[in-house]
Design a protein around this motif. Structure first.
Motif, PDB file in Angstrom:
ATOM      1  N   ARG A  25       0.803  -1.214   0.000  1.00 18.71           N
ATOM      2  CA  ARG A  25       0.000   0.000   0.000  1.00 18.71           C
ATOM      3  C   ARG A  25       0.842   1.273   0.000  1.00 18.71           C
ATOM      4  N   LEU A  26       2.027   1.205   0.557  1.00 18.03           N
ATOM      5  CA  LEU A  26       2.908   2.381   0.571  1.00 18.03           C
ATOM      6  C   LEU A  26       3.766   2.480  -0.697  1.00 18.03           C
ATOM      7  N   GLY A  27       3.998   1.370  -1.354  1.00 16.91           N
ATOM      8  CA  GLY A  27       4.765   1.373  -2.597  1.00 16.91           C
ATOM      9  C   GLY A  27       6.184   1.887  -2.406  1.00 16.91           C
ATOM     10  N   SER A  28       6.635   2.725  -3.332  1.00 19.55           N
ATOM     11  CA  SER A  28       8.013   3.222  -3.306  1.00 19.55           C
ATOM     12  C   SER A  28       8.269   4.184  -2.147  1.00 19.55           C
ATOM     13  N   ASN A  29       7.213   4.596  -1.462  1.00 19.71           N
ATOM     14  CA  ASN A  29       7.374   5.505  -0.316  1.00 19.71           C
ATOM     15  C   ASN A  29       7.857   4.768   0.933  1.00 19.71           C
ATOM     16  N   TYR A  30       7.715   3.462   0.967  1.00 20.31           N
ATOM     17  CA  TYR A  30       8.054   2.647   2.147  1.00 20.31           C
ATOM     18  C   TYR A  30       9.564   2.585   2.377  1.00 20.31           C
ATOM     19  N   LEU A  31       9.972   2.636   3.662  1.00 17.44           N
ATOM     20  CA  LEU A  31      11.390   2.484   4.027  1.00 17.44           C
ATOM     21  C   LEU A  31      11.662   1.342   4.999  1.00 17.44           C
ATOM     22  N   GLY A  32      10.824   1.145   6.009  1.00 14.79           N
ATOM     23  CA  GLY A  32      11.143   0.105   6.982  1.00 14.79           C
ATOM     24  C   GLY A  32      10.039  -0.139   7.984  1.00 14.79           C
ATOM     25  N   GLN A  66      -3.719   6.631   3.342  1.00 13.18           N
ATOM     26  CA  GLN A  66      -4.206   6.431   4.705  1.00 13.18           C
ATOM     27  C   GLN A  66      -5.495   5.618   4.708  1.00 13.18           C
ATOM     28  N   ARG A  67      -6.383   5.897   3.791  1.00 18.09           N
ATOM     29  CA  ARG A  67      -7.653   5.185   3.729  1.00 18.09           C
ATOM     30  C   ARG A  67      -7.431   3.704   3.381  1.00 18.09           C
ATOM     31  N   LYS A  68      -6.496   3.450   2.461  1.00 17.24           N
ATOM     32  CA  LYS A  68      -6.182   2.058   2.109  1.00 17.24           C
ATOM     33  C   LYS A  68      -5.576   1.322   3.293  1.00 17.24           C
ATOM     34  N   LEU A  69      -4.696   2.004   4.015  1.00 21.75           N
ATOM     35  CA  LEU A  69      -4.093   1.383   5.194  1.00 21.75           C
ATOM     36  C   LEU A  69      -5.142   1.115   6.269  1.00 21.75           C
ATOM     37  N   ALA A  70      -6.027   2.087   6.490  1.00 15.67           N
ATOM     38  CA  ALA A  70      -7.074   1.915   7.502  1.00 15.67           C
ATOM     39  C   ALA A  70      -7.962   0.726   7.166  1.00 15.67           C
ATOM     40  N   SER A 101       5.207  14.727  15.576  1.00 16.79           N
ATOM     41  CA  SER A 101       4.149  14.563  14.584  1.00 16.79           C
ATOM     42  C   SER A 101       4.268  13.181  13.948  1.00 16.79           C
ATOM     43  N   TYR A 102       3.188  12.747  13.337  1.00 15.45           N
ATOM     44  CA  TYR A 102       3.173  11.450  12.642  1.00 15.45           C
ATOM     45  C   TYR A 102       2.149  11.554  11.519  1.00 15.45           C
ATOM     46  N   ASP A 103       2.197  10.616  10.588  1.00 15.31           N
ATOM     47  CA  ASP A 103       1.283  10.652   9.446  1.00 15.31           C
ATOM     48  C   ASP A 103       0.024   9.816   9.649  1.00 15.31           C
ATOM     49  N   PHE A 104       0.184   8.676  10.326  1.00 17.97           N
ATOM     50  CA  PHE A 104      -0.948   7.751  10.456  1.00 17.97           C
ATOM     51  C   PHE A 104      -0.757   6.917  11.709  1.00 17.97           C
ATOM     52  N   HIS A 105      -1.872   6.651  12.379  1.00 18.30           N
ATOM     53  CA  HIS A 105      -1.828   5.780  13.560  1.00 18.30           C
ATOM     54  C   HIS A 105      -3.050   4.871  13.535  1.00 18.30           C
ATOM     55  N   PHE A 106      -2.837   3.615  13.892  1.00 13.94           N
ATOM     56  CA  PHE A 106      -3.958   2.693  14.046  1.00 13.94           C
ATOM     57  C   PHE A 106      -3.805   1.930  15.352  1.00 13.94           C
ATOM     58  N   SER A 107      -4.896   1.816  16.057  1.00 15.62           N
ATOM     59  CA  SER A 107      -5.026   0.889  17.179  1.00 15.62           C
ATOM     60  C   SER A 107      -6.504   0.572  17.300  1.00 15.62           C
ATOM     61  N   GLU A 108      -6.855  -0.394  18.126  1.00 16.05           N
ATOM     62  CA  GLU A 108      -8.266  -0.734  18.294  1.00 16.05           C
ATOM     63  C   GLU A 108      -9.065   0.449  18.848  1.00 16.05           C
ATOM     64  N   PHE A 109      -8.398   1.346  19.565  1.00 21.11           N
ATOM     65  CA  PHE A 109      -9.068   2.542  20.090  1.00 21.11           C
ATOM     66  C   PHE A 109      -9.622   3.403  18.961  1.00 21.11           C
ATOM     67  N   TRP A 110      -8.950   3.360  17.791  1.00 21.57           N
ATOM     68  CA  TRP A 110      -9.347   4.179  16.652  1.00 21.57           C
ATOM     69  C   TRP A 110     -10.326   3.464  15.727  1.00 21.57           C
ATOM     70  N   ALA A 122     -16.034  10.362   4.979  1.00 24.85           N
ATOM     71  CA  ALA A 122     -15.666  11.587   5.690  1.00 24.85           C
ATOM     72  C   ALA A 122     -14.147  11.639   5.877  1.00 24.85           C
ATOM     73  N   SER A 123     -13.669  12.778   6.398  1.00 23.27           N
ATOM     74  CA  SER A 123     -12.234  12.957   6.661  1.00 23.27           C
ATOM     75  C   SER A 123     -12.008  13.532   8.056  1.00 23.27           C
ATOM     76  N   ASP A 124     -12.828  13.108   9.009  1.00 19.74           N
ATOM     77  CA  ASP A 124     -12.670  13.609  10.369  1.00 19.74           C
ATOM     78  C   ASP A 124     -11.354  13.141  10.985  1.00 19.74           C
ATOM     79  N   TYR A 125     -10.948  11.908  10.655  1.00 19.42           N
ATOM     80  CA  TYR A 125      -9.720  11.350  11.217  1.00 19.42           C
ATOM     81  C   TYR A 125      -8.707  10.962  10.145  1.00 19.42           C
ATOM     82  N   LEU A 126      -9.186  10.572   8.988  1.00 24.22           N
ATOM     83  CA  LEU A 126      -8.296  10.222   7.877  1.00 24.22           C
ATOM     84  C   LEU A 126      -8.120  11.465   7.014  1.00 24.22           C
ATOM     85  N   ASN A 127      -7.084  12.237   7.336  1.00 20.85           N
ATOM     86  CA  ASN A 127      -6.889  13.515   6.659  1.00 20.85           C
ATOM     87  C   ASN A 127      -5.426  13.936   6.715  1.00 20.85           C
ATOM     88  N   ALA A 128      -5.141  15.098   6.150  1.00 21.15           N
ATOM     89  CA  ALA A 128      -3.759  15.577   6.061  1.00 21.15           C
ATOM     90  C   ALA A 128      -3.381  16.524   7.197  1.00 21.15           C
TER      91      ALA A 128
END
Length: 267
Positions: A25-32, A66-70, A101-110, A122-128
Protein backbone atom coordinates in the motif's frame (compact mmCIF):
# COMPACT_ATOMS: atom_id res chain seq x y z
CA UNK A 1 5.40 -15.19 27.24
CA UNK A 2 7.70 -14.77 24.29
CA UNK A 3 9.82 -12.44 22.19
CA UNK A 4 10.18 -12.10 18.42
CA UNK A 5 13.03 -14.61 18.31
CA UNK A 6 11.01 -17.27 20.15
CA UNK A 7 7.45 -16.51 19.05
CA UNK A 8 5.14 -19.02 17.37
CA UNK A 9 4.90 -19.34 13.60
CA UNK A 10 1.39 -17.90 13.87
CA UNK A 11 2.73 -14.66 15.36
CA UNK A 12 5.64 -14.46 12.89
CA UNK A 13 3.36 -15.13 9.91
CA UNK A 14 0.95 -12.44 11.09
CA UNK A 15 3.75 -9.87 11.33
CA UNK A 16 5.05 -10.83 7.90
CA UNK A 17 1.55 -10.40 6.45
CA UNK A 18 1.45 -6.92 7.98
CA UNK A 19 4.84 -6.17 6.43
CA UNK A 20 3.93 -7.41 2.93
CA UNK A 21 0.55 -5.69 2.80
CA UNK A 22 1.82 -2.43 4.31
CA UNK A 23 4.64 -2.29 1.75
CA UNK A 24 2.13 -2.98 -1.02
CA UNK A 25 0.00 0.00 0.00
CA UNK A 26 2.91 2.38 0.57
CA UNK A 27 4.77 1.37 -2.60
CA UNK A 28 8.01 3.22 -3.31
CA UNK A 29 7.37 5.50 -0.32
CA UNK A 30 8.05 2.65 2.15
CA UNK A 31 11.39 2.48 4.03
CA UNK A 32 11.14 0.11 6.98
CA UNK A 33 9.13 -1.70 9.66
CA UNK A 34 10.19 -2.12 13.30
CA UNK A 35 8.78 -3.91 16.36
CA UNK A 36 8.75 -2.34 19.82
CA UNK A 37 6.75 -3.18 22.94
CA UNK A 38 6.18 -6.62 24.44
CA UNK A 39 7.05 -8.66 21.33
CA UNK A 40 10.46 -6.97 21.19
CA UNK A 41 11.08 -7.10 24.95
CA UNK A 42 10.08 -10.66 25.79
CA UNK A 43 6.70 -10.08 27.43
CA UNK A 44 4.37 -10.94 24.55
CA UNK A 45 1.26 -12.87 25.64
CA UNK A 46 -0.66 -14.42 22.73
CA UNK A 47 -3.92 -14.07 24.66
CA UNK A 48 -3.69 -10.40 25.63
CA UNK A 49 -0.80 -8.51 24.02
CA UNK A 50 -0.85 -6.03 21.15
CA UNK A 51 1.72 -6.16 18.37
CA UNK A 52 3.41 -2.75 18.42
CA UNK A 53 4.94 -1.46 15.19
CA UNK A 54 6.61 1.62 13.74
CA UNK A 55 6.69 2.11 9.97
CA UNK A 56 8.96 4.66 8.32
CA UNK A 57 8.39 6.29 4.93
CA UNK A 58 10.37 8.64 2.68
CA UNK A 59 7.72 11.37 2.67
CA UNK A 60 4.27 12.11 4.07
CA UNK A 61 1.53 9.54 3.48
CA UNK A 62 -1.31 10.79 1.31
CA UNK A 63 -4.97 10.82 2.39
CA UNK A 64 -5.78 8.15 -0.20
CA UNK A 65 -3.05 5.85 1.12
CA UNK A 66 -4.21 6.43 4.70
CA UNK A 67 -7.65 5.18 3.73
CA UNK A 68 -6.18 2.06 2.11
CA UNK A 69 -4.09 1.38 5.19
CA UNK A 70 -7.07 1.91 7.50
CA UNK A 71 -9.17 -0.54 5.49
CA UNK A 72 -6.45 -3.16 5.69
CA UNK A 73 -5.67 -2.76 9.40
CA UNK A 74 -9.37 -2.80 10.26
CA UNK A 75 -9.67 -6.12 8.44
CA UNK A 76 -6.77 -7.85 10.22
CA UNK A 77 -6.38 -6.30 13.68
CA UNK A 78 -7.45 -8.72 16.43
CA UNK A 79 -7.53 -11.58 13.90
CA UNK A 80 -5.94 -12.96 15.98
CA UNK A 81 -3.77 -10.19 17.47
CA UNK A 82 -4.62 -6.52 17.98
CA UNK A 83 -2.12 -4.17 16.36
CA UNK A 84 -0.90 -0.70 17.27
CA UNK A 85 1.02 0.99 14.48
CA UNK A 86 2.37 4.47 13.84
CA UNK A 87 3.73 5.68 10.51
CA UNK A 88 6.28 8.52 10.37
CA UNK A 89 8.33 9.90 7.53
CA UNK A 90 12.07 10.64 7.51
CA UNK A 91 11.78 14.37 8.06
CA UNK A 92 9.75 13.87 11.24
CA UNK A 93 12.59 11.77 12.64
CA UNK A 94 15.47 13.92 11.35
CA UNK A 95 13.88 17.13 12.69
CA UNK A 96 12.80 15.59 15.97
CA UNK A 97 10.44 17.49 18.24
CA UNK A 98 8.25 16.51 21.16
CA UNK A 99 5.42 15.69 21.00
CA UNK A 100 6.33 14.20 17.65
CA UNK A 101 4.15 14.56 14.58
CA UNK A 102 3.17 11.45 12.64
CA UNK A 103 1.28 10.65 9.45
CA UNK A 104 -0.95 7.75 10.46
CA UNK A 105 -1.83 5.78 13.56
CA UNK A 106 -3.96 2.69 14.05
CA UNK A 107 -5.03 0.89 17.18
CA UNK A 108 -8.27 -0.73 18.29
CA UNK A 109 -9.07 2.54 20.09
CA UNK A 110 -9.35 4.18 16.65
CA UNK A 111 -11.47 1.43 15.08
CA UNK A 112 -14.90 3.08 15.28
CA UNK A 113 -13.52 6.44 14.10
CA UNK A 114 -11.95 4.95 10.99
CA UNK A 115 -14.95 2.75 10.26
CA UNK A 116 -17.16 5.83 10.40
CA UNK A 117 -14.86 7.84 8.10
CA UNK A 118 -14.73 5.01 5.57
CA UNK A 119 -18.47 4.30 5.58
CA UNK A 120 -19.49 7.96 5.28
CA UNK A 121 -16.55 8.98 3.06
CA UNK A 122 -15.67 11.59 5.69
CA UNK A 123 -12.23 12.96 6.66
CA UNK A 124 -12.67 13.61 10.37
CA UNK A 125 -9.72 11.35 11.22
CA UNK A 126 -8.30 10.22 7.88
CA UNK A 127 -6.89 13.52 6.66
CA UNK A 128 -3.76 15.58 6.06
CA UNK A 129 -3.89 17.49 9.35
CA UNK A 130 -0.75 17.52 11.52
CA UNK A 131 -1.24 14.90 14.24
CA UNK A 132 1.01 14.69 17.32
CA UNK A 133 1.54 11.91 19.83
CA UNK A 134 3.59 12.34 23.03
CA UNK A 135 3.84 8.54 23.30
CA UNK A 136 6.17 8.43 20.28
CA UNK A 137 9.08 9.66 22.42
CA UNK A 138 8.68 6.50 24.50
CA UNK A 139 8.09 4.22 21.52
CA UNK A 140 11.22 5.44 19.74
CA UNK A 141 13.35 5.31 22.89
CA UNK A 142 12.28 1.70 23.46
CA UNK A 143 12.89 0.90 19.80
CA UNK A 144 16.43 2.26 20.06
CA UNK A 145 17.03 0.35 23.29
CA UNK A 146 15.21 -2.97 22.70
CA UNK A 147 13.47 -2.83 19.32
CA UNK A 148 13.61 -5.27 16.39
CA UNK A 149 14.23 -4.28 12.77
CA UNK A 150 12.03 -6.53 10.64
CA UNK A 151 12.79 -4.76 7.37
CA UNK A 152 14.76 -1.64 6.45
CA UNK A 153 17.87 0.17 7.62
CA UNK A 154 19.28 -0.63 11.08
CA UNK A 155 17.53 1.01 14.02
CA UNK A 156 20.47 3.26 14.94
CA UNK A 157 20.51 4.67 11.39
CA UNK A 158 16.76 5.22 11.32
CA UNK A 159 15.65 6.62 14.67
CA UNK A 160 16.96 9.67 16.55
CA UNK A 161 18.39 9.49 20.03
CA UNK A 162 15.41 11.00 21.87
CA UNK A 163 16.45 13.42 24.65
CA UNK A 164 15.92 11.99 28.12
CA UNK A 165 13.58 14.83 29.07
CA UNK A 166 11.30 13.97 26.15
CA UNK A 167 11.18 10.29 27.13
CA UNK A 168 10.55 11.25 30.74
CA UNK A 169 7.73 13.59 29.72
CA UNK A 170 6.17 10.79 27.69
CA UNK A 171 6.24 8.13 30.39
CA UNK A 172 5.17 10.54 33.16
CA UNK A 173 2.07 11.37 31.14
CA UNK A 174 1.30 7.67 31.02
CA UNK A 175 2.11 7.37 34.73
CA UNK A 176 -0.52 9.97 35.62
CA UNK A 177 -3.10 8.08 33.55
CA UNK A 178 -2.16 4.86 35.35
CA UNK A 179 -2.64 6.44 38.76
CA UNK A 180 -5.99 7.93 37.79
CA UNK A 181 -7.20 4.73 36.10
CA UNK A 182 -5.89 2.11 38.50
CA UNK A 183 -9.35 0.95 39.60
CA UNK A 184 -10.55 0.58 35.99
CA UNK A 185 -7.45 -1.17 34.67
CA UNK A 186 -5.41 -2.36 37.66
CA UNK A 187 -3.07 -4.79 35.89
CA UNK A 188 -1.85 -2.38 33.22
CA UNK A 189 -1.72 0.51 35.69
CA UNK A 190 0.26 -1.32 38.36
CA UNK A 191 2.85 -2.80 36.01
CA UNK A 192 3.27 0.38 33.98
CA UNK A 193 3.59 2.52 37.10
CA UNK A 194 6.37 0.23 38.33
CA UNK A 195 8.10 0.58 34.92
CA UNK A 196 8.16 4.34 35.37
CA UNK A 197 9.38 4.06 38.97
CA UNK A 198 12.23 1.75 37.94
CA UNK A 199 13.28 4.14 35.21
CA UNK A 200 13.29 7.28 37.38
CA UNK A 201 15.05 5.38 40.17
CA UNK A 202 17.69 3.44 38.23
CA UNK A 203 17.38 4.46 34.56
CA UNK A 204 16.21 1.00 33.47
CA UNK A 205 13.96 0.65 30.40
CA UNK A 206 11.85 -2.45 31.01
CA UNK A 207 8.87 -4.44 29.84
CA UNK A 208 5.78 -4.78 32.04
CA UNK A 209 6.83 -8.34 32.82
CA UNK A 210 10.34 -7.28 33.86
CA UNK A 211 9.00 -4.37 35.89
CA UNK A 212 6.57 -6.62 37.72
CA UNK A 213 9.31 -9.04 38.71
CA UNK A 214 11.53 -6.17 39.83
CA UNK A 215 8.67 -4.69 41.84
CA UNK A 216 8.05 -8.04 43.49
CA UNK A 217 11.66 -8.06 44.68
CA UNK A 218 11.99 -4.35 45.49
CA UNK A 219 8.71 -2.91 46.78
CA UNK A 220 7.66 -3.07 50.46
CA UNK A 221 6.34 -6.43 51.58
CA UNK A 222 2.81 -5.07 52.17
CA UNK A 223 2.52 -4.28 48.42
CA UNK A 224 3.96 -7.51 47.09
CA UNK A 225 0.67 -9.43 47.10
CA UNK A 226 -0.87 -6.70 44.93
CA UNK A 227 2.05 -6.82 42.50
CA UNK A 228 1.96 -10.61 42.48
CA UNK A 229 -1.73 -10.57 41.48
CA UNK A 230 -1.00 -8.10 38.68
CA UNK A 231 1.83 -10.31 37.36
CA UNK A 232 -0.42 -13.38 37.48
CA UNK A 233 -3.27 -11.67 35.62
CA UNK A 234 -0.90 -10.28 33.00
CA UNK A 235 0.96 -13.54 32.41
CA UNK A 236 -2.08 -15.83 32.39
CA UNK A 237 -4.68 -13.54 30.84
CA UNK A 238 -6.86 -13.77 33.96
CA UNK A 239 -9.61 -11.20 34.54
CA UNK A 240 -8.46 -8.68 37.19
CA UNK A 241 -11.40 -9.12 39.56
CA UNK A 242 -9.53 -9.64 42.82
CA UNK A 243 -8.19 -6.15 43.55
CA UNK A 244 -9.58 -4.28 46.56
CA UNK A 245 -9.82 -0.49 46.58
CA UNK A 246 -7.73 -0.23 49.76
CA UNK A 247 -4.78 -2.12 48.27
CA UNK A 248 -4.92 -0.08 45.07
CA UNK A 249 -4.94 3.14 47.12
CA UNK A 250 -1.95 1.92 49.13
CA UNK A 251 -0.07 1.04 45.96
CA UNK A 252 -0.76 4.36 44.21
CA UNK A 253 0.11 6.36 47.34
CA UNK A 254 3.46 4.60 47.69
CA UNK A 255 4.44 4.63 44.02
CA UNK A 256 3.44 8.28 43.53
CA UNK A 257 5.52 9.42 46.49
CA UNK A 258 8.51 7.37 45.36
CA UNK A 259 8.40 8.67 41.79
CA UNK A 260 8.12 12.26 43.01
CA UNK A 261 11.05 11.74 45.37
CA UNK A 262 13.20 10.33 42.56
CA UNK A 263 12.32 13.23 40.27
CA UNK A 264 13.19 15.78 42.95
CA UNK A 265 16.47 14.02 43.71
CA UNK A 266 17.36 13.94 40.02
CA UNK A 267 16.47 17.55 39.27
Amino acid sequence: MTTWNTCSSEVADFVMELLIETKKRLGSNYLGLYIHGSLAMGGFNQMTSDIDLLVITKRAVTDETQRKLAQFYLSVSSKPYPIEISILHKEQLENWEHPSSYDFHFSEFWRERYERDLVTNASDYLNAEVHRDPDLAAHITITRDRGICIDGLPIERTFPNVPREHYLSSILGDFEECIEGVTCNPVYSILNAIRVYWYVKDGVISSKKEAGNWGLASLPIELKFTVEKAIHCYADGVRPDGFKSEELMAFTHYITNEVRACLIAGS
